[in-house]
Motif scaffolding. Structure first.
Motif, PDB file in Angstrom:
ATOM      1  N   ASP A  59       0.849  -1.190   0.000  1.00 18.83           N
ATOM      2  CA  ASP A  59       0.000   0.000   0.000  1.00 18.83           C
ATOM      3  C   ASP A  59       0.883   1.238   0.000  1.00 18.83           C
ATOM      4  O   ASP A  59       1.910   1.274   0.677  1.00 18.83           O
ATOM      5  N   GLN A 104       2.156  -5.558  -7.421  1.00 16.31           N
ATOM      6  CA  GLN A 104       1.271  -4.417  -7.548  1.00 16.31           C
ATOM      7  C   GLN A 104       1.376  -3.495  -6.341  1.00 16.31           C
ATOM      8  O   GLN A 104       1.744  -3.913  -5.251  1.00 16.31           O
ATOM      9  N   GLU A 162      -1.081  -0.529  -4.331  1.00 19.52           N
ATOM     10  CA  GLU A 162      -2.458  -0.090  -4.167  1.00 19.52           C
ATOM     11  C   GLU A 162      -2.489   1.144  -3.288  1.00 19.52           C
ATOM     12  O   GLU A 162      -1.574   1.374  -2.486  1.00 19.52           O
ATOM     13  N   LEU A 221     -10.246   3.573  -4.957  1.00 19.21           N
ATOM     14  CA  LEU A 221      -9.249   2.535  -4.799  1.00 19.21           C
ATOM     15  C   LEU A 221      -8.478   2.459  -6.110  1.00 19.21           C
ATOM     16  O   LEU A 221      -9.075   2.323  -7.179  1.00 19.21           O
ATOM     17  N   LEU A 278      -4.812   1.078  -8.274  1.00 19.83           N
ATOM     18  CA  LEU A 278      -3.837   0.010  -8.362  1.00 19.83           C
ATOM     19  C   LEU A 278      -2.866   0.276  -9.509  1.00 19.83           C
ATOM     20  O   LEU A 278      -3.273   0.797 -10.550  1.00 19.83           O
TER      21      LEU A 278
END
Length: 164
Positions: free
Chosen positions: A80, A114, A116, A156, A158
């Motif tokens: 994150d 990834q 986020e 949100l 990504l």
């Protein structure tokens, strides 16, 4: 200059974070009161357990970005991002883009798949920054937080770091 923050940066980190909470409280999850209640020990643990970079000009911290890699086995492929904050005196100079780029490179170097993040749906400058860096919206969390009795939605976002 951008570099990882260390325990020696504790006071500058706390001061900049509190500055951000006072100037743009809607951009942070914690309230100023909650942040003020954090002990040195908890902030030192944050500096040691997360990856937090700072931007410096004339040895003065003017921007921060944090990346929290997933700690559980099933979340170790991602991290994150946030908070990301740049003092107004350094805004418009590419500091936010540079901080975000450092975090992205570090995530790739760690082999993460990834990144986020959550961003207030009304924070158009931050959304544009993240989109320019390759983040895409994959959802909206209604009433993500309640600020001053007003519900706020989060987007949100990504960024895939592999070919997926």
């Amino acid at each position: 200059m951008i570099r990882p923050l260390t325990i020696d940066d504790l006071e500058a980190y706390r001061a900049l974070w509190l500055d951000g909470l006072r100037r743009v409280p809607d951009a942070f999850l914690l309230t100023e009161v909650e942040a003020l209640a954090l002990t040195d020990i908890s902030l030192i643990a944050k500096l040691q357990n997360e990856r937090i970079w700072g931007s410096f000009a004339q040895d003065r911290l003017n921007g921060i970005v944090a990346m929290q890699p997933g700690r559980l086995e099933r979340l170790r492929h991602m991290a994150d991002i946030g908070p990301l904050y740049v003092h107004p005196s350094a805004q418009g100079q590419g500091v936010a883009q540079a901080l975000l780029s450092v975090a992205i490179v570090a995530a790739r170097d760690m082999g993460l798949l990834q990144l986020e993040l959550c961003v207030d749906a009304t924070n158009t400058r931050a959304i544009a920054l993240y989109q320019a860096a390759g983040f895409v919206q994959f959802g909206r969390r209604p009433r993500s937080v309640i600020v001053n009795c007003r519900p706020r939605d989060d987007l949100l976002m990504l960024k895939a770091l592999d070919a997926a």
